[in-house]
Design an enzyme around this catalytic site. Structure first.
Site, short mmCIF file in Angstrom:
data_model
loop_
_atom_site.label_atom_id
_atom_site.label_comp_id
_atom_site.label_asym_id
_atom_site.label_seq_id
_atom_site.Cartn_x
_atom_site.Cartn_y
_atom_site.Cartn_z
N SER A 3 0.92 -1.11 -0.02
CA SER A 3 -0.10 -0.03 0.08
C SER A 3 1.78 0.94 0.69
CB SER A 3 -0.83 0.23 0.94
OG SER A 3 -1.39 1.55 1.57
N TYR A 22 -1.47 -0.89 11.10
CA TYR A 22 -1.69 -0.73 8.91
C TYR A 22 -0.22 -0.85 7.93
CZ TYR A 22 -4.03 -1.38 4.14
OH TYR A 22 -3.89 -1.19 2.96
P1 NAD Z 1 -11.43 -6.21 0.38
O1 NAD Z 1 -11.99 -5.97 1.98
O2 NAD Z 1 -12.53 -5.58 -0.73
O3 NAD Z 1 -10.70 -7.69 -0.08
C1 NAD Z 1 -10.54 -7.96 1.03
C2 NAD Z 1 -9.90 -9.89 0.36
O4 NAD Z 1 -9.43 -10.52 1.50
C3 NAD Z 1 -11.71 -10.48 0.69
O5 NAD Z 1 -11.84 -10.78 -0.10
C4 NAD Z 1 -11.42 -11.14 2.34
O6 NAD Z 1 -12.29 -12.00 1.88
C5 NAD Z 1 -10.38 -11.34 1.94
N1 NAD Z 1 -10.10 -11.44 3.65
C6 NAD Z 1 -9.68 -10.91 4.74
N2 NAD Z 1 -9.26 -11.60 6.04
C7 NAD Z 1 -9.24 -13.15 5.72
C8 NAD Z 1 -8.68 -13.36 6.00
N3 NAD Z 1 -8.09 -14.25 7.76
N4 NAD Z 1 -8.07 -14.68 5.37
C9 NAD Z 1 -8.01 -14.87 3.56
N5 NAD Z 1 -9.20 -13.91 3.38
C10 NAD Z 1 -9.06 -12.70 4.01
O7 NAD Z 1 -10.64 -5.11 0.49
P2 NAD Z 1 -9.50 -4.78 -0.71
O8 NAD Z 1 -9.25 -3.23 -0.82
O9 NAD Z 1 -9.55 -5.63 -1.96
O10 NAD Z 1 -7.72 -4.85 -0.28
C11 NAD Z 1 -6.73 -5.62 -0.76
C12 NAD Z 1 -5.09 -5.82 -0.01
O11 NAD Z 1 -5.04 -4.49 -0.91
C13 NAD Z 1 -5.19 -5.55 0.95
O12 NAD Z 1 -3.88 -6.34 1.28
C14 NAD Z 1 -5.04 -4.14 1.19
O13 NAD Z 1 -4.14 -3.78 2.29
C15 NAD Z 1 -4.64 -3.70 -0.13
N6 NAD Z 1 -4.80 -2.21 -0.10
C16 NAD Z 1 -5.86 -1.57 0.06
C17 NAD Z 1 -6.50 -0.53 -0.78
C18 NAD Z 1 -7.44 0.86 -0.53
O14 NAD Z 1 -7.88 1.32 -1.43
N7 NAD Z 1 -8.75 -0.59 -1.34
C19 NAD Z 1 -5.08 0.79 -0.82
C20 NAD Z 1 -3.82 -0.30 -0.55
C21 NAD Z 1 -4.18 -1.38 -0.45
#
Ligand code: NAD
Length: 264
Positions: A146, A159
């Site tokens: 991130s 985080y």
């Molecule tokens: P999201 O909540 O849409 O998806 C998260 C996914 O992880 C889901 O499929 C959920 O079921 C799964 N998950 C959560 N806990 C779990 C566990 N214990 N075991 C197995 N699966 C699990 O979130 P997102 O925004 O798509 O985030 C995905 C990644 O991208 C994350 O690592 C997040 O930190 C990173 N990220 C997101 C953003 C953003 O703005 N959305 C920005 C930077 C980084």
């Protein structure tokens, strides 16, 4: 035009039942890779995600429900991948959760869960995927970090710590595989409008008594100069690029796609 450059490869994308992981899984499938989905959700919805990807992209798909905070369940998932597909060629460590609170109010169990899911799980999947990749002398490990792996924001201590750690793990993995056909890199998105960020939009709208649209604008205007969200599809295309021969010498980078967030 999309080529089937990843035909015959198998990609495991953790946390791919939603958001960024789902976008990346679809892009890799569009490039011809078989996909192992992972993540939480309704069984029927997960079944239809797998079936739709298999049918639309003409690849093999499967699902494993390992909880990424549990090393023994991660090991079971990696064993299942070996049995069903022979092993994992492309590993995308994407599963992640967020919690927002000041350090002195931060629940200890949330800290532990964020470190386990956002950081330690990538160590476990990587250590178990690497022997197969070394055997084939080809592999891709892509860690979803991130912008918070590069800079901090208040109230996101666990985080930010986990994502900085994940970039450290990325660099170490890249060095340990530097003379092989295996690469390891991190992708660092800015705000992407997924359920993870929608929660922050909802909290802001409620706290400030503003509409959802105003809350989205406020969130973006504080951090993301483009004023637009990054999309899962854009991140998926970057992941496909990391898997291409053009990226053979990209090793250990933390590549931000963030609308200018960390340029400030
Ligand atoms: P999201 O909540 O849409 O998806 C998260 C996914 O992880 C889901 O499929 C959920 O079921 C799964 N998950 C959560 N806990 C779990 C566990 N214990 N075991 C197995 N699966 C699990 O979130 P997102 O925004 O798509 O985030 C995905 C990644 O991208 C994350 O690592 C997040 O930190 C990173 N990220 C997101 C953003 C953003 O703005 N959305 C920005 C930077 C980084």
């Amino acid at each position: 035009m999309q080529t089937r450059s990843l035909s015959g490869k198998t990609a495991l994308v953790t946390g791919s039942t939603s958001g960024i992981g789902l976008g990346i899984a679809r892009s890799l499938a569009a490039a011809g890779a078989n996909i192992i989905f992972n993540g939480f959700g309704e069984a029927a919805e997960i079944h239809s995600i797998c079936a739709a990807a298999a049918q639309y992209f003409e690849v093999k798909t499967s699902y494993h429900g390992a909880d990424m905070s549990k090393p023994e369940q991660i090991a079971a998932m990696m064993n299942a991948a070996k049995e069903e597909f022979g092993g994992v060629d492309i590993l995308v460590n994407n599963a992640g959760i967020q919690h927002v609170a000041a350090i002195e109010d931060f629940p200890v169990e949330k800290w532990d869960a964020i470190i386990a899911i956002n950081l330690s799980s990538a160590f476990h999947t990587s250590r178990l995927a690497l022997p197969f990749m070394r055997e084939k002398n080809w592999g891709r490990i892509i860690n979803l970090a991130s912008v918070h792996g590069l800079v901090a924001s208040a109230h996101k201590s666990a985080y930010v710590a986990a994502k900085h750690g994940l970039i450290g793990l990325t660099k170490t993995t890249a060095l340990e595989t530097a003379s092989t056909g295996i690469t390891c890199n991190a992708i660092c998105p800015g705000f992407v409008l997924t359920p993870l960020v929608q929660k922050q939009v909802d909290a802001r709208a409620e706290k400030e008594g503003i509409s959802m649209e105003e809350a989205k604008k406020a969130l973006l205007s504080e951090k993301q100069p483009s004023g637009e969200f990054v999309t899962p599809e854009q991140l998926g295309e970057l992941a496909v690029f990391f898997c291409s021969p053009a990226a053979n010498q990209i090793r250990g980078v933390a590549w931000n796609m963030d609308g200018g967030w960390v340029a400030q």
